[in-house]
Motif scaffolding. Structure first.
Motif, mmCIF file in Angstrom:
data_model
loop_
_atom_site.group_PDB
_atom_site.id
_atom_site.type_symbol
_atom_site.label_atom_id
_atom_site.label_comp_id
_atom_site.label_asym_id
_atom_site.label_seq_id
_atom_site.Cartn_x
_atom_site.Cartn_y
_atom_site.Cartn_z
ATOM 1 N N THR A 1 -5.202 4.230 -1.235
ATOM 2 C CA THR A 1 -4.632 4.581 0.066
ATOM 3 C C THR A 1 -3.563 5.662 -0.046
ATOM 4 O OG1 THR A 1 -2.877 2.891 -0.008
ATOM 5 C CG2 THR A 1 -5.021 2.220 0.877
ATOM 6 N N SER A 2 -3.256 6.101 -1.258
ATOM 7 C CA SER A 2 -2.211 7.112 -1.460
ATOM 8 C C SER A 2 -2.683 8.475 -0.983
ATOM 9 C CB SER A 2 -1.834 7.193 -2.940
ATOM 10 O OG SER A 2 -2.896 7.766 -3.697
ATOM 11 N N HIS A 3 -1.726 9.367 -0.769
ATOM 12 C CA HIS A 3 -2.065 10.719 -0.330
ATOM 13 C C HIS A 3 -2.952 11.418 -1.351
ATOM 14 C CE1 HIS A 3 1.280 11.346 2.901
ATOM 15 N NE2 HIS A 3 0.642 10.201 3.036
ATOM 16 N N LEU B 1 0.826 -1.195 0.000
ATOM 17 C CA LEU B 1 0.000 0.000 0.000
ATOM 18 C C LEU B 1 0.866 1.254 0.000
ATOM 19 C CD1 LEU B 1 -2.751 -0.987 2.608
ATOM 20 C CD2 LEU B 1 -2.716 -1.374 0.137
ATOM 21 N N GLU B 2 0.394 2.276 -0.710
ATOM 22 C CA GLU B 2 1.134 3.536 -0.760
ATOM 23 C C GLU B 2 0.990 4.326 0.532
ATOM 24 O OE1 GLU B 2 0.966 6.083 -4.200
ATOM 25 O OE2 GLU B 2 0.146 4.462 -5.415
ATOM 26 N N GLY B 3 -0.211 4.306 1.118
ATOM 27 C CA GLY B 3 -0.478 5.125 2.292
ATOM 28 C C GLY B 3 -0.502 4.319 3.570
ATOM 29 N N ASN B 4 -0.838 5.006 4.650
ATOM 30 C CA ASN B 4 -0.860 4.410 5.978
ATOM 31 C C ASN B 4 -2.299 4.219 6.430
ATOM 32 O OD1 ASN B 4 -0.436 3.669 8.657
ATOM 33 N ND2 ASN B 4 -0.167 5.777 9.336
ATOM 34 N N VAL B 5 -2.713 2.965 6.572
ATOM 35 C CA VAL B 5 -4.042 2.657 7.081
ATOM 36 C C VAL B 5 -3.883 2.076 8.489
ATOM 37 C CG1 VAL B 5 -6.180 1.369 6.730
ATOM 38 C CG2 VAL B 5 -4.874 2.176 4.750
ATOM 39 N N PRO B 6 -4.261 2.829 9.528
ATOM 40 C CA PRO B 6 -4.105 2.346 10.898
ATOM 41 C C PRO B 6 -4.820 1.015 11.129
ATOM 42 C CG PRO B 6 -4.613 4.684 10.884
ATOM 43 C CD PRO B 6 -4.813 4.196 9.477
ATOM 44 N N GLU C 1 -15.321 13.473 3.533
ATOM 45 C CA GLU C 1 -15.050 12.369 4.447
ATOM 46 C C GLU C 1 -13.706 12.578 5.140
ATOM 47 O OE1 GLU C 1 -17.082 8.472 2.705
ATOM 48 O OE2 GLU C 1 -15.819 9.448 1.210
ATOM 49 N N TYR C 2 -13.445 11.747 6.128
ATOM 50 C CA TYR C 2 -12.181 11.797 6.853
ATOM 51 C C TYR C 2 -11.226 10.763 6.264
ATOM 52 C CZ TYR C 2 -14.668 14.495 10.421
ATOM 53 O OH TYR C 2 -15.402 15.451 11.084
ATOM 54 N N PRO C 3 -10.066 11.180 5.765
ATOM 55 C CA PRO C 3 -9.094 10.199 5.277
ATOM 56 C C PRO C 3 -8.670 9.270 6.420
ATOM 57 C CG PRO C 3 -8.494 12.428 4.597
ATOM 58 C CD PRO C 3 -9.587 12.558 5.610
ATOM 59 N N VAL C 4 -8.453 7.996 6.115
ATOM 60 C CA VAL C 4 -7.972 7.091 7.163
ATOM 61 C C VAL C 4 -6.488 7.302 7.423
ATOM 62 C CG1 VAL C 4 -9.739 5.326 6.847
ATOM 63 C CG2 VAL C 4 -7.624 5.220 5.494
ATOM 64 N N ASP C 5 -5.759 7.822 6.441
ATOM 65 C CA ASP C 5 -4.338 8.116 6.619
ATOM 66 C C ASP C 5 -4.215 9.370 7.476
ATOM 67 O OD1 ASP C 5 -1.647 8.872 6.432
ATOM 68 O OD2 ASP C 5 -1.468 8.136 4.375
ATOM 69 N N LYS D 1 -2.748 -2.511 -7.708
ATOM 70 C CA LYS D 1 -2.357 -1.131 -8.011
ATOM 71 C C LYS D 1 -3.475 -0.162 -7.634
ATOM 72 C CE LYS D 1 0.783 -2.183 -11.873
ATOM 73 N NZ LYS D 1 0.988 -2.067 -13.351
ATOM 74 N N PHE D 2 -4.713 -0.563 -7.900
ATOM 75 C CA PHE D 2 -5.867 0.287 -7.595
ATOM 76 C C PHE D 2 -6.025 0.462 -6.088
ATOM 77 C CE2 PHE D 2 -10.635 0.646 -7.193
ATOM 78 C CZ PHE D 2 -10.725 1.941 -7.685
ATOM 79 N N ILE D 3 -5.928 -0.633 -5.362
ATOM 80 C CA ILE D 3 -6.075 -0.556 -3.907
ATOM 81 C C ILE D 3 -4.963 0.293 -3.318
ATOM 82 C CG2 ILE D 3 -6.010 -1.906 -1.770
ATOM 83 C CD1 ILE D 3 -7.361 -4.189 -3.371
ATOM 84 N N SER D 4 -3.751 0.110 -3.815
ATOM 85 C CA SER D 4 -2.642 0.918 -3.342
ATOM 86 C C SER D 4 -2.876 2.398 -3.637
ATOM 87 C CB SER D 4 -1.335 0.458 -3.990
ATOM 88 O OG SER D 4 -0.244 1.220 -3.534
ATOM 89 N N PHE D 5 -3.387 2.684 -4.836
ATOM 90 C CA PHE D 5 -3.685 4.070 -5.196
ATOM 91 C C PHE D 5 -4.712 4.679 -4.250
ATOM 92 C CE2 PHE D 5 -6.678 6.887 -7.421
ATOM 93 C CZ PHE D 5 -5.843 7.968 -7.657
#
Length: 348
Positions: free
Chosen positions: A283-285, A107-112, A297-301, A277-281
């Motif tokens: 979660t990206s910034h 994943l590109e982003g951070n999902v707690p 909405e509130y980003p999870v990152d 690739k889509f799922i990673s995108f």
């Protein structure tokens, strides 16, 4: 000849095209998506993903039955990913056995951790809080708790949608997780008797009822405030929004209940690499920022800020209880709603 699979907005499972109408699995530059999320909410993300990767997205939308459809399609399912709202549907996809674990290290982003399945069968993409809309004219207090909704001072003053709706069940399940079934049933019975009328309508309808003076407070999701405040097609909704303020329950304690939009990787995804690739995108910034600005909405990152409009509503302190634990109590919540006759409205 392969026929194009355009974005379809469908309201019933029986109206969805048969699997044979979908494009074949041979093209590595395509991605097949089933979505519970409405097309206009996800189109900006699909466009950005295609612009970045060159991968074309084919989407079927329905408001029900997509998980069951994937299960029925089995190994022949053309779907790569499913987008949905509500922890119940995310957990339900896992229970149906239609998911494949998502490798978190890709994943590109951070999902707690509290916003993803421990086994990787689903991940959250955005959160929304279940808050209280309160009349600016008739409600002086600026803070509240979910527990306080049972206080007799609210007798005849609360509006809400059906107790069997996913959003309401999520909140009741969170109360069970925190207080146990016995105390939650006592609470839910008292809330029922504080209702101004039988539960009916969607979240925006509750705000309309406050504007009309039918009730003073209502339960609703945060993002509906943004949709009302910016509604040019139906500008009277701006008046509804202006008549209320948002109270974030339990902000001084455990925090407000939040729910998720999320994604699952299909077990038999024919375009697995494109799906990842889509799922990673998502979660990206960049994608998280699109969610924040477009959908309120509130980003999870935690590194991606909320929009200025969302920030203006107040500070959200989310309940840190993992959502997969809350999902375990949804069946008990549904049974409780029927047991106390919540959708029949006040009984005393």
């Amino acid at each position: 000849m392969k026929r194009p699979w355009h974005l379809l907005a469908l309201t019933a499972l029986t109206l969805l095209p048969a699997a044979g109408a979908l494009p074949g699995a041979a093209s590595a530059e395509e991605l097949n998506v089933y979505s519970y999320r409405q097309p206009y909410l996800i189109q900006p993300l699909l466009d950005a993903f295609t612009a970045k990767t060159g991968i074309t997205t084919n989407v079927v939308f329905s408001d029900k039955g997509l998980g069951e459809r994937i299960a029925a399609e089995g190994e022949n399912s053309p779907v790569d990913v499913m987008l949905t709202v509500d922890i119940g549907r995310l957990a339900g996809a896992k229970d149906l056995g239609i998911t494949s674990p998502i490798p978190m290290d890709q994943l590109e982003g951070n999902v707690p951790a509290e916003f993803r399945d421990p086994d990787g069968n689903w991940i959250g993409l955005t959160s929304r809080a279940r808050i209280v809309y309160a009349s600016r004219e008739r409600v002086e207090q600026d803070s509240i708790t979910y527990e306080e909704l049972a206080d007799p001072k609210w007798r005849g003053r609360i509006c809400t949608r059906s107790g069997q709706h996913d959003y309401t069940l999520g909140l009741i399940a969170s109360m069970i997780a925190h207080h146990g079934e016995k105390d939650t049933e006592t609470w839910l019975t008292a809330v029922r008797d504080n209702l101004a009328r039988k539960p009916t309508g969607n979240d925006r309808a509750q705000v309309k009822s406050i504007y009309a003076g039918e009730c003073d407070i209502a339960l609703g999701n945060t993002y509906y405030m943004g949709q009302m405040e910016t509604n040019e097609k139906d500008p009277e909704q701006k008046d509804w929004a202006a008549s209320v303020k948002l109270l974030f329950p339990n902000s001084d304690e455990r925090g407000s209940h939040v729910n998720l939009s999320g994604v699952v990787l299909a077990k038999h995804a024919p375009h697995r690499d494109a799906a990842l690739k889509f799922i990673s995108f998502l979660t990206s910034h960049d994608a998280q920022a699109i969610y924040a600005e477009t959908n309120f909405e509130y980003p999870v990152d935690p590194e991606v800020p909320v929009s200025e409009r969302v920030k203006s509503w107040g500070t959200l302190k989310p309940d840190s209880l993992p959502l997969h634990e809350i999902a375990d109590f949804r069946k008990a919540a549904s049974e409780m709603v029927d047991r106390v006759g919540f959708d029949n409205g006040p009984q005393s």
